[in-house]
Write an enzyme that holds these catalytic residues in place. Structure first.
Site, PDB file in Angstrom:
ATOM      1  CE  LYS A   1      -1.567   2.872   2.883  1.00 39.83           C
ATOM      2  NZ  LYS A   1      -1.484   4.053   1.989  1.00 39.83           N
TER       3      LYS A   1
ATOM      4  CD  GLU B   1      13.773   1.531   8.950  1.00 41.47           C
ATOM      5  OE1 GLU B   1      14.211   2.531   9.550  1.00 41.47           O
ATOM      6  OE2 GLU B   1      14.370   0.444   8.923  1.00 41.47           O
TER       7      GLU B   1
ATOM      8  CB  CYS C   1      12.875   9.567   8.643  1.00 41.27           C
ATOM      9  SG  CYS C   1      13.512   8.320   7.552  1.00 41.27           S
TER      10      CYS C   1
ATOM     11  CD  GLU D   1      10.383  13.355  11.507  1.00 38.92           C
ATOM     12  OE1 GLU D   1      11.244  12.743  10.880  1.00 38.92           O
ATOM     13  OE2 GLU D   1       9.274  12.859  11.791  1.00 38.92           O
TER      14      GLU D   1
END
Ligand code: ADP
Length: 486
Positions: A180, A255, A289, A390
């Site tokens: 997906k 992750e 990331c 973040e």
């Protein structure tokens, strides 16, 4: 600039070797974040489509897993060749649907191809072991087998390589897959699956479902035929998936987010540090990331460093990713832009000084896209959102330090543990920092550490399990102990 493309891909699910549309007939528009133009419309499904894909993967598993590794390897080599030879086309699609500069997109495609080649090789090296028994009439054999059907969920920031990093080792290990991809970037996944079809993989081995994230995710979690969830995305969704996987004790690889510190010591090569920071912070417009989130510069070189950084930022070319000169593209969507601008505003409200950039770029052509100026903020304190959340955008928050032990403590003071960067010319310090930083990836005088053959994964809330190299195979293998009585 390359011509803009417009594709209508209503039959965009690849299930059991056939292109089909969603059972519910839903569709999704894909928009170029540089221009707001529609670049395609794709089928958009839900749990029912996921169920059909899981069934296909389940049916295909016995045949695929029993092929010899050498046979599976041939398909992956074929795919490697196809991805490599379609580099420019895939790069154009990536850039059109998520804004990445073409040069970077081409690098991403080559990275994906490299993964297919690496795991074509690694498929042949799934070794077992014999272990000496403590009794004379028994023999211990340890072997490795594929975990089963894999549900892979991928983000939009590397729409081809994130898929490759999961499906290449999964297929090499003998697993079958339901992918997906992210809602923003289905066209890259569709083109990649066309190449998978062209490579001749047997029907049902690799399936593509584009659909509503919660519904597809729920089916992947609830359906007992899926034995493994491989995910890259936010820590929030990673936690949800980990919780949901508990019901059937599914294996998970996660992750997740990061909050990377970038530390510049007084003895660093400042030009190299600026180049490394630019790479680690502005690649993909700061939407990685492993991007730098906090810059710590030794007080004695802070002024010199920020002057060099401002000089570099003033030369950075911001624009449509499809233009050859572009170094920094737009952000992926309005939500992403709003978050970046909110972090800048919050930092300013709490005393941060914007010494470069700081605003949305909205003049002329920029007005149609989600552009933010490359930005440097100084006088940052740990109370500012940007110092712990973040940002996922082209903003450098700079802090200063004087003491090595203190900067290590500050760098580690986060629930995240993905990547950290250090610039210094002192060899002993290189080792001290490499050991003291609680991160899965440490770049010492290296702002761009990821490579196909190296392990990639986070500590703490940045993830679980590893991708990359031989480590990436482990995620898709179970270990079996067979005891032979004699
Ligand atoms: P981002 O904020 O970077 O888009 P997300 O974690 O939201 O990160 O998205 C990463 C991937 O996870 C995408 O493919 C997205 O569709 C998917 N996703 C989002 N929410 C869920 C969910 N509840 N269950 C399963 N997948 C999800």
């Amino acid at each position: 600039m390359e011509k803009s493309m417009q594709t209508v891909e209503v039959k965009s699910m690849f299930i059991n070797g056939e292109w089909t549309q969603s059972q519910g007939g839903g569709t999704l528009r894909v928009v170029n974040p540089a221009t707001g133009e529609e670049v395609g419309t794709v089928s958009y499904g839900d749990g029912k489509d996921a169920r059909a894909a899981i069934e296909a993967a389940h049916q295909a598993f016995p045949g695929w897993s029993r092929l010899t590794a050498r046979e599976r390897s041939k398909y992956l080599y074929q795919l490697y060749e196809l991805v490599r030879s379609h580099r420019d086309e895939l790069a154009g699609i990536i850039s059109a649907e998520m804004g990445k500069p073409l040069r970077e997109a081409k690098g991403e495609v080559l990275g994906a191809a490299d993964n297919f080649m690496w795991y074509a090789e690694e498929a042949k090296r799934v070794y077992g072991e014999t272990v000496p028994s403590s009794v004379p009439n028994k023999r211990i054999m340890v072997s490795r087998q594929p975990v089963g059907v894999v549900g892979a969920i991928t983000p939009w920031n590397f729409p081809v390589n994130m898929v490759a990093r999961k499906i290449a080792p999964a297929l090499a290990a003998g697993c079958t897959v339901v992918l997906k991809p992210a809602e923003s970037t289905p066209l890259s996944a569709i083109r990649l699956f066309e190449l998978i079809a062209q490579a001749g993989f047997p029907a049902g081995v690799a399936n593509l479902v584009i659909g509503q994230p919660e519904a597809v995710g729920q089916e992947l979690l609830d359906n007992p035929k899926v034995r493994k969830i491989a995910f890259t995305g936010s820590t929030r969704v990673g936690k949800l998936l980990m919780e949901g996987a508990a019901k059937h004790v599914k294996r998970v690889s996660l992750e997740l987010g990061g909050h990377a510190p970038f530390i510049v010591f007084e003895d660093a090569d400042l030009d190299a540090a600026v180049a490394g920071l630019f790479e680690s912070k502005f690649r993909n417009s700061g939407q990685m990331c492993i991007c730098t989130n906090r810059l710590y510069v030794h007080e004695s070189v802070a002024e010199a460093f920020s002057a060099k950084l401002v000089e570099r930022l003033s030369k950075a070319k911001v624009g449509d990713g499809r233009s050859k000169e572009t170094e920094i593209g737009p952000l992926v969507n309005q939500r992403a832009l709003d978050k970046v601008l909110r972090h800048i505003q919050d930092a300013q409200d709490k005393g941060g000084q914007v010494v470069f950039g700081g605003k949305r770029l909205a003049e002329g052509e920029y007005g149609k896209g989600f552009y933010c100026e490359p930005t440097l903020i100084t006088d940052v304190t740990k109370e500012m959102e940007i110092a712990f959340e973040e940002t996922f955008g082209p903003v450098v928050p700079m802090m200063t330090f004087t003491d090595e032990a203190a900067v290590i403590e500050m760098a580690n003071d986060t629930p995240y543990g993905l990547a950290a960067y250090v610039y210094t010319r002192d060899n002993s310090r290189c080792f001290r920092l490499a050991e003291a930083l609680d991160y899965g990836i440490v770049g010492i005088n290296d702002g761009s550490p990821a490579q196909t053959q190296a392990p990639f994964g986070g500590w703490k809330e940045s993830g679980l399990g590893l991708e990359g190299g031989r480590y990436g195979m482990d995620a898709f293998l179970e270990t079996k102990f067979v005891s032979f009585g004699m």
